[in-house]
Design a protein around this motif. Structure first.
Motif, short mmCIF file in Angstrom:
data_model
loop_
_atom_site.label_atom_id
_atom_site.label_comp_id
_atom_site.label_asym_id
_atom_site.label_seq_id
_atom_site.Cartn_x
_atom_site.Cartn_y
_atom_site.Cartn_z
N HIS A 1 -11.23 -57.58 -2.97
CA HIS A 1 -12.04 -57.22 -1.80
C HIS A 1 -13.51 -57.60 -2.00
O HIS A 1 -14.15 -58.12 -1.08
CB HIS A 1 -11.93 -55.72 -1.53
N ARG A 2 -14.03 -57.36 -3.18
CA ARG A 2 -15.43 -57.68 -3.45
C ARG A 2 -15.68 -59.19 -3.43
O ARG A 2 -16.80 -59.64 -3.17
CB ARG A 2 -15.86 -57.13 -4.82
N ASN A 3 -14.63 -59.95 -3.72
CA ASN A 3 -14.80 -61.40 -3.86
C ASN A 3 -14.16 -62.19 -2.73
O ASN A 3 -13.73 -63.33 -2.92
CB ASN A 3 -14.25 -61.84 -5.22
N GLY A 4 -14.11 -61.60 -1.54
CA GLY A 4 -13.78 -62.36 -0.35
C GLY A 4 -12.36 -62.30 0.15
O GLY A 4 -12.04 -62.92 1.17
N VAL A 5 -11.47 -61.59 -0.53
CA VAL A 5 -10.08 -61.47 -0.08
C VAL A 5 -9.93 -60.11 0.61
O VAL A 5 -9.98 -59.07 -0.04
CB VAL A 5 -9.09 -61.59 -1.25
N ALA A 6 -9.73 -60.14 1.92
CA ALA A 6 -9.74 -58.90 2.70
C ALA A 6 -8.51 -58.05 2.48
O ALA A 6 -8.58 -56.81 2.47
CB ALA A 6 -9.90 -59.22 4.18
N LYS A 7 -7.35 -58.67 2.30
CA LYS A 7 -6.10 -57.93 2.19
C LYS A 7 -5.25 -58.51 1.05
O LYS A 7 -5.15 -59.72 0.90
CB LYS A 7 -5.29 -58.02 3.49
N VAL A 8 -4.62 -57.62 0.30
CA VAL A 8 -3.67 -58.01 -0.74
C VAL A 8 -2.41 -57.20 -0.54
O VAL A 8 -2.46 -55.98 -0.38
CB VAL A 8 -4.23 -57.76 -2.16
N GLY A 9 -1.27 -57.86 -0.53
CA GLY A 9 0.00 -57.16 -0.38
C GLY A 9 0.71 -57.01 -1.71
O GLY A 9 0.75 -57.97 -2.50
N VAL A 10 1.23 -55.82 -1.98
CA VAL A 10 2.01 -55.58 -3.21
C VAL A 10 3.34 -54.96 -2.80
O VAL A 10 3.38 -53.95 -2.09
CB VAL A 10 1.27 -54.64 -4.18
N PHE A 11 4.43 -55.58 -3.24
CA PHE A 11 5.76 -55.18 -2.80
C PHE A 11 6.73 -55.11 -3.99
O PHE A 11 6.58 -55.83 -4.96
CB PHE A 11 6.30 -56.17 -1.77
N LYS A 12 7.74 -54.22 -3.83
CA LYS A 12 8.76 -54.06 -4.87
C LYS A 12 10.14 -54.04 -4.21
O LYS A 12 10.28 -53.65 -3.05
CB LYS A 12 8.54 -52.76 -5.64
N PRO A 13 11.18 -54.46 -4.95
CA PRO A 13 12.54 -54.42 -4.39
C PRO A 13 12.95 -52.99 -4.06
O PRO A 13 12.66 -52.06 -4.81
CB PRO A 13 13.40 -54.99 -5.53
N ILE A 14 13.61 -52.82 -2.91
CA ILE A 14 14.10 -51.49 -2.55
C ILE A 14 15.21 -51.08 -3.51
O ILE A 14 15.79 -51.93 -4.20
CB ILE A 14 14.58 -51.43 -1.08
N ALA A 15 15.54 -49.80 -3.54
CA ALA A 15 16.44 -49.24 -4.56
C ALA A 15 17.81 -49.90 -4.57
O ALA A 15 18.44 -50.00 -5.64
CB ALA A 15 16.59 -47.74 -4.34
N SER A 16 18.30 -50.38 -3.43
CA SER A 16 19.65 -50.95 -3.36
C SER A 16 19.72 -52.38 -3.91
O SER A 16 20.82 -52.92 -4.09
CB SER A 16 20.14 -50.95 -1.91
N GLN A 17 18.59 -52.99 -4.19
CA GLN A 17 18.57 -54.37 -4.67
C GLN A 17 18.89 -54.45 -6.16
O GLN A 17 18.51 -53.57 -6.94
CB GLN A 17 17.21 -55.01 -4.41
N PRO A 18 19.60 -55.51 -6.59
CA PRO A 18 19.98 -55.61 -8.00
C PRO A 18 18.79 -55.76 -8.95
O PRO A 18 18.90 -55.46 -10.14
CB PRO A 18 20.87 -56.87 -8.04
N ASP A 19 17.64 -56.20 -8.43
CA ASP A 19 16.46 -56.37 -9.30
C ASP A 19 15.43 -55.26 -9.09
O ASP A 19 14.26 -55.40 -9.45
CB ASP A 19 15.81 -57.74 -9.07
N ALA A 20 15.87 -54.13 -8.53
CA ALA A 20 14.96 -52.98 -8.36
C ALA A 20 14.42 -52.55 -9.72
O ALA A 20 15.16 -52.45 -10.70
CB ALA A 20 15.69 -51.82 -7.69
N THR B 299 17.11 -64.16 0.03
CA THR B 299 16.58 -63.01 0.76
C THR B 299 16.24 -61.88 -0.19
O THR B 299 17.07 -61.48 -1.01
CB THR B 299 17.60 -62.50 1.81
N ARG B 300 15.00 -61.36 -0.07
CA ARG B 300 14.55 -60.24 -0.88
C ARG B 300 14.16 -59.09 0.04
O ARG B 300 13.34 -59.27 0.95
CB ARG B 300 13.34 -60.64 -1.73
N LEU B 301 14.73 -57.91 -0.18
CA LEU B 301 14.40 -56.73 0.61
C LEU B 301 13.46 -55.85 -0.20
O LEU B 301 13.82 -55.37 -1.29
CB LEU B 301 15.67 -55.98 0.99
N LEU B 302 12.26 -55.64 0.33
CA LEU B 302 11.18 -55.02 -0.43
C LEU B 302 10.57 -53.85 0.34
O LEU B 302 10.81 -53.68 1.53
CB LEU B 302 10.08 -56.06 -0.69
N TYR B 303 9.78 -53.07 -0.38
CA TYR B 303 8.95 -52.05 0.27
C TYR B 303 7.53 -52.20 -0.25
O TYR B 303 7.31 -52.68 -1.37
CB TYR B 303 9.49 -50.63 -0.01
N PRO B 304 6.53 -51.82 0.55
CA PRO B 304 5.14 -51.94 0.10
C PRO B 304 4.73 -50.74 -0.75
O PRO B 304 5.13 -49.61 -0.46
CB PRO B 304 4.35 -51.97 1.41
#
Length: 259
Positions: A59-78, A248-253
């Motif tokens: 944010h301080r260096n010019g990037v207004a938004k950053v998204g961070v996501f993880k696999p939902i519980a039902s995904q094999p790579d959760a 296809t990856r199913l994620l949550y923020p």
């Protein structure tokens, strides 16, 4: 008179080239990083770094938004991956970003545990990075329009690989020519649509849509499959056989994600 016409034509062509270049520059550049982790300790260290050091520094260096996501519980790579989406206005901004972070003393202090982690206690197993460019008809990322609790949402990240570069370009054309409009009409609240500039699965495009929950997500795809516009497009010869692999990856923020 002939020289004047030649000069006028030259100026016209130059203006077209400059206009085309400016339009290209208006397409966002995205960095999509995938952290592979092997333990809850790594996940905790990475979460702390991203929330308390990296995102504030971005944010301080010019990037207004950053998204961070993880696999939902039902995904094999959760529990095994963390996705970080970083949008930039240009390649120049992307290239300058790391240098800015390394000069940011607050970032270096707040991120010390991650930055100076011991070799035998790393915060991840490895990092994959893809560099993307926003599609011409959706050149900028957009935060999700959803308002429900983040923990209930499903963010769907898809990668469509093409069997050849030519067929890949036809799939990009299909998105720009109406496929994205279907997602918008169905209320899928897209974050981004992009072409991959550099990555492990080229030639491929990537996009992310958002849904209130899994039930809504499934209903959206059910509606998409019977949409008259989609049925019309899928039967056009130039759009056939354009996808060789759909990842296809199913994620949550995360709660601290900006998107």
């Amino acid at each position: 008179m002939k020289q004047l016409k030649t000069l006028s034509l030259g100026l016209f062509v130059l203006c077209l080239l400059l206009s085309s270049n400016l339009m290209a520059q208006k397409r966002d550049i995205y960095e999509l990083k995938t952290y592979h982790i092997t333990s809850p300790e790594q996940e905790q260290m990475l979460d702390s770094y991203l929330e308390k050091a990296f995102i504030p520094a971005a944010h301080r260096n010019g990037v207004a938004k950053v998204g961070v996501f993880k696999p939902i519980a039902s995904q094999p790579d959760a529990g095994q991956k963390v996705y970080v989406f970083i949008p930039f206005k240009s390649l120049d901004e992307f290239e300058a970003f790391e240098g800015k972070l390394l000069k940011d003393q607050t970032f270096l202090k707040d991120g010390d545990a991650y930055i100076n982690a011991a070799f035998d206690k790393p915060p991840y197993k490895r990092i994959e990075t893809a560099i993307l460019r926003g599609m011409s008809e959706h050149p900028k990322f957009a935060p999700s329009k959803l308002t429900n609790d983040k923990k209930d949402r499903v963010y769907e990240l898809r990668s469509y690989e093409g069997p050849t570069e030519r067929l890949y370009r036809q799939k990009v054309k299909m998105f720009n020519s109406g496929e994205m409009e279907i997602f918008d009409r169905l209320g899928c609240s897209p974050i981004f649509y992009a072409e991959t500039i550099a990555g492990a699965n080229m030639p491929n495009l990537m996009y992310m849509t958002t849904h209130e929950n899994m039930e809504v997500r499934n209903e959206h795809w059910k509606q998409f499959g019977v949409d008259p516009k989609w049925i019309e497009m899928r039967d056009i010869d130039e759009y056939k056989n354009t996808v060789s692999r759909n990842d296809t990856r199913l994620l949550y923020p995360t709660e601290y994600s900006d998107l």
